[in-house]
Design an enzyme around this catalytic site. Sequence first.
Site, PDB file in Angstrom:
ATOM      1  N   ASN A  30       0.864  -1.171   0.000  1.00  0.00           N
ATOM      2  CA  ASN A  30       0.000   0.000   0.000  1.00  0.00           C
ATOM      3  C   ASN A  30       0.908   1.231   0.000  1.00  0.00           C
ATOM      4  OD1 ASN A  30      -1.942   1.903   0.440  1.00  0.00           O
ATOM      5  ND2 ASN A  30      -2.908   0.855   2.172  1.00  0.00           N
ATOM      6  N   ARG A  73      -2.716  -1.826  -3.574  1.00  0.00           N
ATOM      7  CA  ARG A  73      -3.962  -1.091  -3.386  1.00  0.00           C
ATOM      8  C   ARG A  73      -3.941   0.162  -4.259  1.00  0.00           C
ATOM      9  NH1 ARG A  73      -5.932   1.721   2.069  1.00  0.00           N
ATOM     10  NH2 ARG A  73      -7.995   2.286   1.332  1.00  0.00           N
ATOM     11  N   HIS A  87     -13.207   3.430  -0.049  1.00  0.00           N
ATOM     12  CA  HIS A  87     -13.184   2.413   1.020  1.00  0.00           C
ATOM     13  C   HIS A  87     -13.846   1.112   0.580  1.00  0.00           C
ATOM     14  CE1 HIS A  87     -13.168   6.192   3.667  1.00  0.00           C
ATOM     15  NE2 HIS A  87     -11.980   5.652   3.813  1.00  0.00           N
ATOM     16  N   HIS A 106     -18.040   2.396   7.800  1.00  0.00           N
ATOM     17  CA  HIS A 106     -16.572   2.434   7.905  1.00  0.00           C
ATOM     18  C   HIS A 106     -16.234   3.797   8.511  1.00  0.00           C
ATOM     19  CE1 HIS A 106     -12.325   1.845   6.413  1.00  0.00           C
ATOM     20  NE2 HIS A 106     -12.370   3.162   6.612  1.00  0.00           N
ATOM     21  N   LEU A 107     -15.938   3.799   9.819  1.00  0.00           N
ATOM     22  CA  LEU A 107     -15.722   5.068  10.527  1.00  0.00           C
ATOM     23  C   LEU A 107     -14.265   5.171  10.949  1.00  0.00           C
ATOM     24  CD1 LEU A 107     -18.860   4.902  12.921  1.00  0.00           C
ATOM     25  CD2 LEU A 107     -18.763   5.661  10.534  1.00  0.00           C
ATOM     26  N   ARG A 165     -12.203  16.445   6.745  1.00  0.00           N
ATOM     27  CA  ARG A 165     -13.005  16.712   5.536  1.00  0.00           C
ATOM     28  C   ARG A 165     -14.446  17.024   5.921  1.00  0.00           C
ATOM     29  NH1 ARG A 165     -11.589  11.303   2.581  1.00  0.00           N
ATOM     30  NH2 ARG A 165     -10.124  10.890   4.256  1.00  0.00           N
ATOM     31  N   ASP A 202      -8.994  13.988  15.881  1.00  0.00           N
ATOM     32  CA  ASP A 202      -8.894  12.667  16.492  1.00  0.00           C
ATOM     33  C   ASP A 202     -10.097  12.434  17.414  1.00  0.00           C
ATOM     34  OD1 ASP A 202      -8.187  10.579  18.414  1.00  0.00           O
ATOM     35  OD2 ASP A 202      -6.198  10.689  17.503  1.00  0.00           O
ATOM     36  N   GLY A 216     -11.224   2.514  12.650  1.00  0.00           N
ATOM     37  CA  GLY A 216     -10.764   3.024  13.957  1.00  0.00           C
ATOM     38  C   GLY A 216     -11.868   3.388  14.942  1.00  0.00           C
ATOM     39  N   GLY A 240     -15.320   2.957  14.434  1.00  0.00           N
ATOM     40  CA  GLY A 240     -16.366   1.922  14.439  1.00  0.00           C
ATOM     41  C   GLY A 240     -15.976   0.700  15.259  1.00  0.00           C
ATOM     42  N   GLU A 295      -7.943  -4.579   5.156  1.00  0.00           N
ATOM     43  CA  GLU A 295      -7.862  -4.318   3.715  1.00  0.00           C
ATOM     44  C   GLU A 295      -6.769  -5.168   3.064  1.00  0.00           C
ATOM     45  OE1 GLU A 295      -7.732  -0.263   4.866  1.00  0.00           O
ATOM     46  OE2 GLU A 295      -9.383   0.273   3.523  1.00  0.00           O
TER      47      GLU A 295
HETATM   48  P1  ADP Z   1      -7.567   5.787   8.755  1.00  0.00           P
HETATM   49  O1  ADP Z   1      -8.741   6.251   7.956  1.00  0.00           O
HETATM   50  O2  ADP Z   1      -6.465   6.783   8.843  1.00  0.00           O
HETATM   51  O3  ADP Z   1      -7.126   4.361   8.475  1.00  0.00           O
HETATM   52  P2  ADP Z   1      -8.457   4.667  11.285  1.00  0.00           P
HETATM   53  O4  ADP Z   1      -9.363   3.634  10.758  1.00  0.00           O
HETATM   54  O5  ADP Z   1      -7.186   4.241  11.936  1.00  0.00           O
HETATM   55  O6  ADP Z   1      -8.163   5.787  10.229  1.00  0.00           O
HETATM   56  O7  ADP Z   1      -9.289   5.527  12.351  1.00  0.00           O
HETATM   57  C1  ADP Z   1      -8.754   6.653  12.976  1.00  0.00           C
HETATM   58  C2  ADP Z   1      -9.796   7.222  13.921  1.00  0.00           C
HETATM   59  O8  ADP Z   1     -10.165   6.217  14.873  1.00  0.00           O
HETATM   60  C3  ADP Z   1      -9.308   8.426  14.699  1.00  0.00           C
HETATM   61  O9  ADP Z   1     -10.328   9.432  14.732  1.00  0.00           O
HETATM   62  C4  ADP Z   1      -9.121   7.863  16.095  1.00  0.00           C
HETATM   63  O10 ADP Z   1      -9.328   8.828  17.080  1.00  0.00           O
HETATM   64  C5  ADP Z   1     -10.237   6.838  16.133  1.00  0.00           C
HETATM   65  N1  ADP Z   1     -10.051   5.874  17.232  1.00  0.00           N
HETATM   66  C6  ADP Z   1      -9.087   4.948  17.379  1.00  0.00           C
HETATM   67  N2  ADP Z   1      -9.230   4.318  18.570  1.00  0.00           N
HETATM   68  C7  ADP Z   1     -10.318   4.865  19.186  1.00  0.00           C
HETATM   69  C8  ADP Z   1     -10.998   4.662  20.432  1.00  0.00           C
HETATM   70  N3  ADP Z   1     -10.591   3.760  21.301  1.00  0.00           N
HETATM   71  N4  ADP Z   1     -12.084   5.418  20.683  1.00  0.00           N
HETATM   72  C9  ADP Z   1     -12.508   6.358  19.815  1.00  0.00           C
HETATM   73  N5  ADP Z   1     -11.922   6.599  18.635  1.00  0.00           N
HETATM   74  C10 ADP Z   1     -10.844   5.863  18.313  1.00  0.00           C
END
Ligand code: ADP
Length: 402
Positions: free
Chosen positions: A6, A89, A178, A206-207, A239, A281, A329, A331, A383
Amino acid sequence: MILTINCGSSSLKYKLYPSDLSDVLAQGLIERISAANASCSHEARGQKVRLTPNLLDQLSAFELMVSNRTDPEIGVIASLEAVTGIGHRLVHGGTEFTGSIVVGNDAMERLRKCAWLAPLHNPACIAGIDLARDLIPNAPNVAVFDTAFHQTLPAKAHTYALPYELCTDHGIRRFGFHGISCQFVSRVAAQVLSRPIEDLSMVVCHLGNGVTIDAVQGGRSVDTSLGFGTFSGIPMGTRSGDFDPAIVFHLVKTLGMSIEDVEKMCYTQSGLLGLSGLSNDMREILAAASNGDTRCSLALDSFVYSIRKTIGAYAAAMNGLDVLVFTAGIGENSATIRSRICSRLGVLGIAIDERTNEIAGPELPNITAADASVTTLVIPTDEERMIATEVRTLMSRHQSAA
Ligand code: ADP
């Protein structure tokens, strides 16, 4: 063995699988390529090493990946001959690519024509395929597209109500992103429930830093929240998500902003960061909101509300809903966000068991309340595994055709 790659504009993520995908043999992340503080983490044989290499460019990153893999101490293979397929990817395949492909010279030309579609991502991925073809010449390369899963969207879902010929002449449509993640978790969801995917209507949430809500009916994507670019739908880390295009005209014509500044604002200064004024974050926003920060509370309310509305819209679009899936992350890790999203969706038959929700994970994916008619699952996305699965599928098709 199957290698997945990737490539980002300044990063390179890799994983090495045995050909039956039963394990991950090695994985690594090289970051800040070309910068003075480039770094590499590499994990294999239960050991994790951190390196601070001097990486001039993507080629030196590739060479480092190859040498990590064959290193007598931290490597897992004696020679690159053991790599039998490489999966890459690609973020954007436009309308040109409706599924994964084995990359030959013709495909390489077609890929280069798609570079403009994702100027921050596609050129790096294409350069990665070029390097892999040079450095590991015996292994076929497979390109797997984040947009391909959404090529099944019906015209009513992917066509924008703009002048029709303008859109068709210039490839303007909803592409969605995604897709690799949504395809992976929707398949796993069907496996978890031991139900044929063909029988299920799902909404995948997908969050992550980026957000996609996807309607998946019978295993096919039928509507999706990201669009032509990667900022429509739900407010994301930085975004904006949906907003009225009239605001763009106002910013440019009345406030004198340049179109470049508006674009930068939509992609990098909006979403959770713009609303909260604090962070992109989710962990920081949750913490600050619970300490009374009203802007962070607004960011949370807005995030949850727009996801809830989209789930409702997609349940209506599919004329019913069987499964709701949370991944990525936020979700996968935030019981609070899952609970807030589901709390007012009883009208759709969605209800979760709050105690199970708190401890949900790969061993306990099903968080559905006893009286709910929709099953709610938490499924970690992977992925790379989806990409490796595509490599396996295409290579066995390729071999049986040969
Ligand atoms: P990317 O799209 O960069 O791959 P990720 O899937 O790693 O992103 O998700 C990143 C998001 O997940 C960030 O907003 C981070 O704060 C959130 N996140 C990770 N762990 C937790 C948690 N335990 N509680 C709440 N949010 C979280």
